[in-house]
Structure formats: C-alpha cells, structure tokens
Design an enzyme around this catalytic site. Structure first.
Site, PDB file in Angstrom:
ATOM      1  N   GLY A  15     -65.223  58.001  38.148  1.00  0.00           N
ATOM      2  CA  GLY A  15     -65.750  57.069  39.143  1.00  0.00           C
ATOM      3  C   GLY A  15     -66.270  57.758  40.384  1.00  0.00           C
ATOM      4  O   GLY A  15     -66.386  58.991  40.450  1.00  0.00           O
ATOM      5  N   GLY A  23     -66.938  51.374  41.536  1.00  0.00           N
ATOM      6  CA  GLY A  23     -67.379  52.761  41.578  1.00  0.00           C
ATOM      7  C   GLY A  23     -68.784  52.972  41.052  1.00  0.00           C
ATOM      8  O   GLY A  23     -69.567  53.740  41.610  1.00  0.00           O
ATOM      9  N   THR A  61     -58.788  52.139  46.020  1.00  0.00           N
ATOM     10  CA  THR A  61     -59.156  53.532  46.244  1.00  0.00           C
ATOM     11  C   THR A  61     -58.680  53.765  47.658  1.00  0.00           C
ATOM     12  O   THR A  61     -58.627  52.838  48.447  1.00  0.00           O
ATOM     13  CB  THR A  61     -60.688  53.692  46.165  1.00  0.00           C
ATOM     14  OG1 THR A  61     -61.111  53.568  44.818  1.00  0.00           O
ATOM     15  CG2 THR A  61     -61.144  55.052  46.683  1.00  0.00           C
TER      16      THR A  61
END
Lengths: 317, 317
Positions: free
Chosen positions: B209, B233, B179
C-alpha cells in the site's frame, strides 16, 4: 507525431565497449520491440496493449535487464518487478519481488484489472499470477552467464557491506541500470506507460526499485503525459521523477520536452533517463548517462532507434 | 507555530459508534504519541527522531492499525509496512511485507541509513532487521481479537473475489483505513515525515500500500513540506498524493493549507486524509472522511487532539 516510444535502459555499454556487431543486435532488438507495440496499435488497438506488447518483447529478450535477462542480486537470485498505468483513468498495476513470472508486465496488468489493489509483491503475487493463468518459468530460464559473472565480480569486491559504494557504478557493469519501458498514444487519444526491470546487479535481497513504483518509474495521465524511467532506481524514487514530469506540465505549464529535460537534467538526484509522450504525440527521451537504448515509431510507421547520439531510421514496414 | 503533528488514521469510528470512554482512550493515545515525538525534539533533537518516536508509540498501541494493532489480510496474516523521509536531503527508507518486525518505522530508518537502497520487502527485509539488531515478535504479538473478527466478517462475505467490492467499506470496518504517521519541524528548520500501516483488512496477501511508497504515503522536502497520508492506499498511489502537495507548493506557489486542501478535496481519487507541515511550522490536517485521529503540539508545548471536528486542547506538560 509519435505513437510509441521505448527504452531498453540507460546505462548502455560504454562506447569503448560497443562493437558494430553488438550495436546492430541492440538496434534489431529495439526495432522488434517497437514493431510488437505497433502491431498492438494497428486497427485501433489500445495504448495499454501496445506498451504491454513492447515490454513483453524486451522481457523475452536476453539483451535487456528485465524478465529473462534480469540481473542477479547479491544472493544469486533473480527478483523482478514491473508496472503499467492507463492515462485515461489513472488506473495502475504493479508487481515486485518476482522470481519466476515470465512476463512481469503481464502480471502488473492482471493486478490492475483483476484486483482492488495497485501493487502485489513476493510469493503471493506469483500465486496470483498462476491463478490468472500467467506463465511461470523455472529459475534457470532467467539465468544468463553474463549477468551471473557481473554479480560475482561485484560480490567479490563487496567487502564493506552497507557502505554507499555498493551502489553499482555504471563503469563496472553497464547493465546495472538496465530497465525496459514503453509509452504509447492510441488513436482515441489515450496514453499508457509500462516499465519492467530486473533491478540492479548485486542489489540487496528484497530490494524494491522504481520500476514498480507509480510516480517514480511509471506514470500516465491523458491530460499531461505518459512516462517510463530507467537508471539508479533510488534516485527516481526520492525524486518522484515520473510524476514530476506530469506535475511540471500541469502546474508550471511547461511543454513535454522542457518538463522531461528539467526532470532528468536538473531535478533527478542521480543518473538515468526517461521516455515520455503527450496526447499530441510529442515525445521526449532525455538521459544524463552516456547512452540509453531507445526507439520510437512515428504515425507514418517510420522506425527510429538509438543508443548514443546517432539515430538510425528505417522506413515503415 | 507547530513542531509536530500526527495522525492515527482516517476512517475513524463513525460518530454513532464512538462512546465518550472510547474517545477519551483515543485522545490519550494520541497525546502519548505526541509527547513521545516532542521528547525527541527537546534539547535540539532532530525532526527525524521525532517522527520515528511518535510512530513507534502508535505502532506499540493496540488502537491503531500499524505495528501491534495491524489488520489481517484475507489469509489471516499480518503484513505491515512503513516509511520515513528526511526533508534536508530527500533521503528515504521504506519497508513492506513485514510479518514480525515490532516497529516497521525503525526498519525503514535502518534501510535509509544502512543500505544504498530506499526500499526492502519481505523475508529478506526481516533478515536485514535482525542483522541491525531490531526486535522481532512472534506473530501472536500482533494478534488482536477485534482485527481478527473484522477480517473474518469480511472474508465470509467475499464470495465474489476479484470484484471491486472487496475494497473494505469504512462502514463495515472503521479500522480498514487505519494507518499512522507523523510530520515534524525541528529547531534547525529541517522537516521529516514517517508513515506506518497494517494495510486494509481482508486485503490480498502480498498487497503493498501507500504507507511504504515515497510520493504516495510519505514525502519530505525542506523547501516545501513534509507529508504523511492515510486512507484508501490505492487512491494515494494513483494520485501520488504526498508529493502532489509539495508539487503544488513549489510549482503553483500555493501555501501549505491550500495545497493540502486541494490534494485531499479535489485531486485524491478516493477517501482519506493527510497531515502536512512546512518549514515555518504551519500545519494542515485535511480529510474527506467522517473523522481522522489526529493531533499536534505548538511551539509553546500546548497539545491539541481531535477525532471529528472538535479539537481538545491541553496545556504544555
């Protein structure tokens, strides 16, 4: 001591439009949902089952903006969402952008229990629902003339798209802020919360609201409280309001009533309300709107329902 | 005093697989993203523009699991999400279930600024992106052989669907928890945060997420901090981790470093990390994984980047 509390949406009809007959129907619908939840608790049932049952009852009821009675978005489509959370372990499940799932809260629970994820959305979420044996309905099932007219009235006036005024004012459509939810405490001391919504009338297609967001529209933690919110979804998302109640209890040492009151009256950047319960069975149901459809049952089985200030009570059944 | 900090994902390659050459590439990519953010701040630019620019740079870079380098879900599709939030007024925008938007963070900003909503998802969100003049790419643009192979390897082993072990272990695919995100402080004292992700490899289709959830993967409030998270997540969603850092500062009076540390080391029910900045330019970048791609720039323009414990610094450019 309260065992279950529910809401059927802040943004109730204005007093001026509420007839005695309509009010009686709402009180009856709230009682029916409370009893559905209470039945799940009897004989030692879990708070998780109770909030699910109460929310299913409201999703199946045309009066509330969730499941069957959902509002239409600006493209004339239904897009529903829901969430559920367990206080014992902070497990959660949520679903969004649903068009045909009869009971979104059941899908939220199936996601919590049957996937490694918290949240699924859209057509893939509905395929998962089918695989889990959940019931879909044709889109006509969700059609209600009242909601359709409300959307048409707003769509007609929305000549300036993308401006802030497309946020539906409550005065125009009292159902705009509808959402349903439940919080419960079971005999083993576990808390649970669930929320379900059809979203705001005339919302953008694809809009996702607070009812499926852990921390915004739903939260549960046995050490603090269980919370379900209703109102202008965007305000609850920006304010992280459901978790805010829990955080004020945990970090500031506030009791449930004070934390819930501050969350709604001082910190929420918009309009709405919430219901919250703690592990001792204290309950709080604050709102900053004219009314909020709500109700609760105490440990003796007495039932309380309210729309504005006045609370109707009826003895245990 | 720091002006901008970024992360390119917790769940970095294990040290054993990290060659000197690979590490150099990552450090260079982090520096490029930092400089893109810094350019936006120069001459009095807003923190909002800075976090957007830094995240765009990482979305366009194949090394990171966001935008172009996104992971594949179990159906072999890309589904991206992103968020952005302004500390001055707690406005936020987020988007999810995106397949073709080149820069999801730009769509998040367009939703914040151009709609009454916080969050849009799916095909309707992409239609809104097109209406806003944002660039879509063919699905092939997002294809990277490395991510595809990672998904195939996992898909092959996923014979017991719906079991907890479909959560991708970091050891199997170091990119699983990727991410990207950025937090920034501008000359006027305003904070901003942004997060963008391709989600976990082999995730369910339709999975949403933390990267698009206000309070979980992103949060910004000038009175406390701006936060961007990375990792498992679902853990950040259940822990409401981004807002938790802010709540501990506001309600417990903790400083940024302590609040960020507790959020990741003690409270997060899973693995990952976060970056956080406060209005005095303090920065914290805690993680409970082996490494986290990260970097920051101080007010003098010195650049710092790191993957594991060692920090590389380079003078102002």
């Amino acid at each position: 001591m309260t065992t279950i509390a529910i809401h059927g949406g802040a943004g109730a009809l204005p007093r001026s439009e509420m007839t005695t007959e309509r009010a009686a129907e709402f009180h009856a619908a709230l009682r029916a949902a409370l009893l559905a939840g209470q039945r799940a608790l009897l004989g030692g049932g879990a708070s998780l089952a109770a909030v699910e049952a109460a929310v299913v009852a409201m999703e199946d009821c045309l009066f509330f903006n969730a499941g069957r009675g959902s509002s239409f978005n600006r493209e004339g489509r239904i897009e529903m969402e829901a969430s559920i959370m367990e206080g014992a372990n902070r497990r959660a499940g949520t679903a969004t952008l649903l068009r045909r799932v009869r009971n979104p809260v059941q899908l939220a629970r199936a996601i919590m229990e049957g996937t490694p994820h918290v949240m699924l959305g859209g057509e893939a979420a509905e395929r998962f629902a089918v695989a889990q044996g959940l019931r879909l309905e044709p889109e006509e099932y969700f059609f209600t003339p009242y909601r359709w007219d409300a959307m048409l009235k707003l769509r007609g006036t929305d000549t300036t798209a993308l401006s802030e005024d497309v946020v539906v004012p409550v005065a125009v459509n009292p159902a705009a802020m509808g959402t349903v939810g439940a919080v419960a405490l079971d005999a083993t001391g576990h808390l649970a919360a669930a929320t379900s919504s059809g979203g705001t009338t005339n919302k953008y297609s694809g809009r996702i609201g607070q009812a499926c967001i852990v921390g915004a529209g739903v939260y549960a933690n046995d050490t603090t409280c269980a919370v379900s919110c209703t109102g202008q979804g965007e305000a609850f998302m920006r304010g992280v309001t459901a978790y805010d109640v829990s955080a004020m209890m945990e970090y500031r040492g506030l009791d449930l009533a004070r934390a819930a009151e501050i969350a709604v009256r001082e910190r929420l950047p918009g309009r709405g309300g919430l219901i919250a319960i703690d592990a001792r069975g204290n309950v709080a149901l604050p709102f900053n709107t004219e009314g909020m459809y709500r109700g609760w049952i105490d440990v003796a089985g007495n039932i309380f329902t309210a729309i504005y200030d006045t609370v109707q009570s009826s003895p245990a059944v």
